[in-house]
Design a protein around this motif. Sequence first.
Motif, PDB file in Angstrom:
ATOM      1  N   LEU A   4       0.855  -1.190   0.000  1.00 29.62           N
ATOM      2  CA  LEU A   4       0.000   0.000   0.000  1.00 29.62           C
ATOM      3  C   LEU A   4       0.886   1.234   0.000  1.00 29.62           C
ATOM      4  CD1 LEU A   4       0.249   1.136   3.124  1.00 29.62           C
ATOM      5  CD2 LEU A   4      -1.391  -0.667   3.579  1.00 29.62           C
ATOM      6  N   THR A   5       0.258   2.376  -0.179  1.00 34.89           N
ATOM      7  CA  THR A   5       0.938   3.661  -0.064  1.00 34.89           C
ATOM      8  C   THR A   5       0.298   4.429   1.078  1.00 34.89           C
ATOM      9  OG1 THR A   5       1.519   3.730  -2.410  1.00 34.89           O
ATOM     10  CG2 THR A   5       1.448   5.831  -1.240  1.00 34.89           C
ATOM     11  N   TYR A   6       1.136   4.988   1.958  1.00 37.74           N
ATOM     12  CA  TYR A   6       0.590   5.702   3.108  1.00 37.74           C
ATOM     13  C   TYR A   6       1.293   7.045   3.268  1.00 37.74           C
ATOM     14  CZ  TYR A   6       4.677   4.119   5.843  1.00 37.74           C
ATOM     15  OH  TYR A   6       5.959   3.885   6.313  1.00 37.74           O
ATOM     16  N   ALA A   7       0.603   7.955   3.953  1.00 42.41           N
ATOM     17  CA  ALA A   7       1.110   9.310   4.116  1.00 42.41           C
ATOM     18  C   ALA A   7       2.091   9.385   5.274  1.00 42.41           C
ATOM     19  CB  ALA A   7      -0.049  10.275   4.347  1.00 42.41           C
ATOM     20  N   THR A   8       3.180  10.133   5.072  1.00 42.50           N
ATOM     21  CA  THR A   8       4.125  10.430   6.146  1.00 42.50           C
ATOM     22  C   THR A   8       4.452  11.919   6.091  1.00 42.50           C
ATOM     23  OG1 THR A   8       6.209  10.155   4.919  1.00 42.50           O
ATOM     24  CG2 THR A   8       5.151   8.154   5.742  1.00 42.50           C
ATOM     25  N   ALA A   9       5.183  12.385   7.079  1.00 38.57           N
ATOM     26  CA  ALA A   9       5.579  13.794   7.096  1.00 38.57           C
ATOM     27  C   ALA A   9       6.468  14.133   5.909  1.00 38.57           C
ATOM     28  CB  ALA A   9       6.301  14.113   8.407  1.00 38.57           C
ATOM     29  N   GLN A  19       1.464  -8.533   9.672  1.00 41.70           N
ATOM     30  CA  GLN A  19       0.559  -8.661  10.819  1.00 41.70           C
ATOM     31  C   GLN A  19      -0.410  -7.469  10.772  1.00 41.70           C
ATOM     32  OE1 GLN A  19       3.154  -9.246  14.230  1.00 41.70           O
ATOM     33  NE2 GLN A  19       4.252 -10.885  13.197  1.00 41.70           N
ATOM     34  N   SER A  20      -0.524  -6.685  11.820  1.00 38.92           N
ATOM     35  CA  SER A  20      -1.444  -5.545  11.785  1.00 38.92           C
ATOM     36  C   SER A  20      -0.705  -4.223  11.621  1.00 38.92           C
ATOM     37  CB  SER A  20      -2.273  -5.505  13.071  1.00 38.92           C
ATOM     38  OG  SER A  20      -1.439  -5.406  14.209  1.00 38.92           O
ATOM     39  N   TYR A  21       0.518  -4.297  11.074  1.00 40.84           N
ATOM     40  CA  TYR A  21       1.357  -3.107  10.946  1.00 40.84           C
ATOM     41  C   TYR A  21       1.677  -2.819   9.478  1.00 40.84           C
ATOM     42  CZ  TYR A  21       2.104  -3.591  15.967  1.00 40.84           C
ATOM     43  OH  TYR A  21       1.912  -3.689  17.327  1.00 40.84           O
ATOM     44  N   ILE A  22       1.927  -1.542   9.206  1.00 42.32           N
ATOM     45  CA  ILE A  22       2.466  -1.126   7.917  1.00 42.32           C
ATOM     46  C   ILE A  22       3.971  -0.958   8.092  1.00 42.32           C
ATOM     47  CG2 ILE A  22       2.511   0.664   6.155  1.00 42.32           C
ATOM     48  CD1 ILE A  22      -0.381   1.349   6.944  1.00 42.32           C
ATOM     49  N   VAL A  23       4.728  -1.715   7.330  1.00 38.10           N
ATOM     50  CA  VAL A  23       6.186  -1.659   7.400  1.00 38.10           C
ATOM     51  C   VAL A  23       6.699  -0.821   6.231  1.00 38.10           C
ATOM     52  CG1 VAL A  23       8.315  -3.000   7.360  1.00 38.10           C
ATOM     53  CG2 VAL A  23       6.285  -3.912   8.505  1.00 38.10           C
ATOM     54  N   ASP A  24       7.606   0.093   6.531  1.00 38.61           N
ATOM     55  CA  ASP A  24       8.226   0.920   5.500  1.00 38.61           C
ATOM     56  C   ASP A  24       9.196   0.052   4.699  1.00 38.61           C
ATOM     57  OD1 ASP A  24      10.142   2.708   4.176  1.00 38.61           O
ATOM     58  OD2 ASP A  24       9.178   4.316   5.322  1.00 38.61           O
ATOM     59  N   VAL A  25       8.823  -0.250   3.462  1.00 34.46           N
ATOM     60  CA  VAL A  25       9.590  -1.209   2.668  1.00 34.46           C
ATOM     61  C   VAL A  25      11.002  -0.710   2.388  1.00 34.46           C
ATOM     62  CG1 VAL A  25       9.699  -2.421   0.445  1.00 34.46           C
ATOM     63  CG2 VAL A  25       7.508  -2.186   1.635  1.00 34.46           C
ATOM     64  N   ALA A  26      11.136   0.564   2.049  1.00 30.49           N
ATOM     65  CA  ALA A  26      12.459   1.088   1.710  1.00 30.49           C
ATOM     66  C   ALA A  26      13.396   1.078   2.908  1.00 30.49           C
ATOM     67  CB  ALA A  26      12.334   2.505   1.151  1.00 30.49           C
ATOM     68  N   GLN A  27      12.859   1.300   4.115  1.00 32.15           N
ATOM     69  CA  GLN A  27      13.713   1.270   5.301  1.00 32.15           C
ATOM     70  C   GLN A  27      14.225  -0.140   5.589  1.00 32.15           C
ATOM     71  OE1 GLN A  27      12.228   3.204   8.805  1.00 32.15           O
ATOM     72  NE2 GLN A  27      11.574   5.031   7.703  1.00 32.15           N
ATOM     73  N   VAL A  28      13.453  -1.135   5.232  1.00 31.02           N
ATOM     74  CA  VAL A  28      13.848  -2.523   5.477  1.00 31.02           C
ATOM     75  C   VAL A  28      14.746  -3.051   4.362  1.00 31.02           C
ATOM     76  CG1 VAL A  28      12.988  -4.893   5.672  1.00 31.02           C
ATOM     77  CG2 VAL A  28      11.816  -3.034   6.864  1.00 31.02           C
ATOM     78  N   TYR A  70      -1.628  -0.134  11.411  1.00 31.76           N
ATOM     79  CA  TYR A  70      -2.457   0.184  10.243  1.00 31.76           C
ATOM     80  C   TYR A  70      -3.521   1.222  10.578  1.00 31.76           C
ATOM     81  CZ  TYR A  70      -5.508  -0.406   6.178  1.00 31.76           C
ATOM     82  OH  TYR A  70      -6.265  -0.169   5.058  1.00 31.76           O
ATOM     83  N   GLU A  71      -4.174   1.068  11.723  1.00 33.07           N
ATOM     84  CA  GLU A  71      -5.273   1.971  12.072  1.00 33.07           C
ATOM     85  C   GLU A  71      -4.806   3.382  12.375  1.00 33.07           C
ATOM     86  OE1 GLU A  71      -4.243  -0.424  15.824  1.00 33.07           O
ATOM     87  OE2 GLU A  71      -4.529  -0.824  13.676  1.00 33.07           O
ATOM     88  N   GLU A  72      -3.500   3.562  12.542  1.00 25.97           N
ATOM     89  CA  GLU A  72      -2.968   4.895  12.833  1.00 25.97           C
ATOM     90  C   GLU A  72      -2.491   5.619  11.566  1.00 25.97           C
ATOM     91  OE1 GLU A  72       0.122   4.460  15.701  1.00 25.97           O
ATOM     92  OE2 GLU A  72      -1.211   3.642  17.255  1.00 25.97           O
ATOM     93  N   ALA A  73      -2.493   4.932  10.445  1.00 29.21           N
ATOM     94  CA  ALA A  73      -1.945   5.493   9.212  1.00 29.21           C
ATOM     95  C   ALA A  73      -3.033   6.093   8.329  1.00 29.21           C
ATOM     96  CB  ALA A  73      -1.192   4.423   8.435  1.00 29.21           C
ATOM     97  N   ILE A  74      -2.646   7.019   7.490  1.00 28.88           N
ATOM     98  CA  ILE A  74      -3.517   7.549   6.441  1.00 28.88           C
ATOM     99  C   ILE A  74      -3.134   6.835   5.149  1.00 28.88           C
ATOM    100  CG2 ILE A  74      -4.186   9.577   5.108  1.00 28.88           C
ATOM    101  CD1 ILE A  74      -3.508  11.269   7.557  1.00 28.88           C
ATOM    102  N   VAL A  75      -4.036   5.979   4.679  1.00 31.36           N
ATOM    103  CA  VAL A  75      -3.753   5.171   3.496  1.00 31.36           C
ATOM    104  C   VAL A  75      -4.184   5.936   2.250  1.00 31.36           C
ATOM    105  CG1 VAL A  75      -4.175   2.973   2.337  1.00 31.36           C
ATOM    106  CG2 VAL A  75      -4.032   3.056   4.835  1.00 31.36           C
ATOM    107  N   LEU A  76      -3.298   5.987   1.266  1.00 30.31           N
ATOM    108  CA  LEU A  76      -3.524   6.716   0.031  1.00 30.31           C
ATOM    109  C   LEU A  76      -3.829   5.749  -1.114  1.00 30.31           C
ATOM    110  CD1 LEU A  76      -0.498   9.154   0.397  1.00 30.31           C
ATOM    111  CD2 LEU A  76      -2.858   9.541   1.149  1.00 30.31           C
TER     112      LEU A  76
END
Length: 297
Positions: A4-9, A19-28, A70-76
């Motif tokens: 997915l794509t999500y909003a960050t600062a 699991q129930s988290y969004i993992v930043d793919v590029a950081q990993v 996931y529930e804390e993120a803004i999904v785009l």
Amino acid sequence: MRYLTYATADGPRLGALHQSYIVDVAQVMGGPDTMQGFIEAGPDHWAETAARFKELEAEKLVAQGSAVAYEEAIVLAPIPRPLKNVFCLGRNYYKHYLEGVIARGEDDKPPAAPIYFTKPPTSINTPYGDIVLDPAVTEKLDWEAELGLIIGVGGRKIAKEAATSHIFGYTVINDVTARDLQNRHGQWFKGKSLDGSCPIGPIVVTPDELPDPVHLPIRCLVNGVVKQDANTGQMMFDIPTQIADLSLSLTLEPGDIISTGTPDGVGVFSQPPEFLKIGDIMVTEIEGIGSLRNRII
């Protein structure tokens, strides 16, 4: 994998559900931090990412700042600004074709070949974004639940038997349509191209996580009332046929989006016809992928 794509600062970033988290793919993984860039990185990078994610521990990633609930993120939208128009199919479910024939009082035959139109990049909306209804523009805004797919490996003259190997993943789309504009202009592009009229997402699911062929329940609800209820296996022109036919002297490229048509139950062919109103909540669901939830404002 489920991307997915999500909003960050720092702007939109590519994430993967773990699991129930969004993992930043590029950081990993390093490498591209956008969906488009990741798709262009190719199958070897996708495979390396999938293998790496099997070893991850979500709690450690959260502590490192590489994951968010996931529930804390803004999904785009998965690709917030596609490089090209979205390719769309019309009248690709027999019952939808038939309901149109009955409503128009026509004596017609089903299409002998896929019918195409497009929606521009400006029509893209987020999976939970509001959809603007301007009564000065349209009084007949309609819903169309659709299975979307995103091309991963480009090609020209793709063989039907090899077509699914060119797919990066599947997602949910609603081809929101201004029926009065569609009829007034004598073709479909204008009525299907209003700003924000293509909510898409929230997840892109890779083919290995879905049945092959892709036969999935698909529904659209308005204010909790089921309007469309079908299965993506009911398409007249299946996904391999679409990819093979589209790519015949038309090069498909990584990141291209195809919206595969809508089943019966659209508002314009209801008896009597019904259309979206300000304040309505439209939910579009495909089992195994996810759901859109869009408010009409």
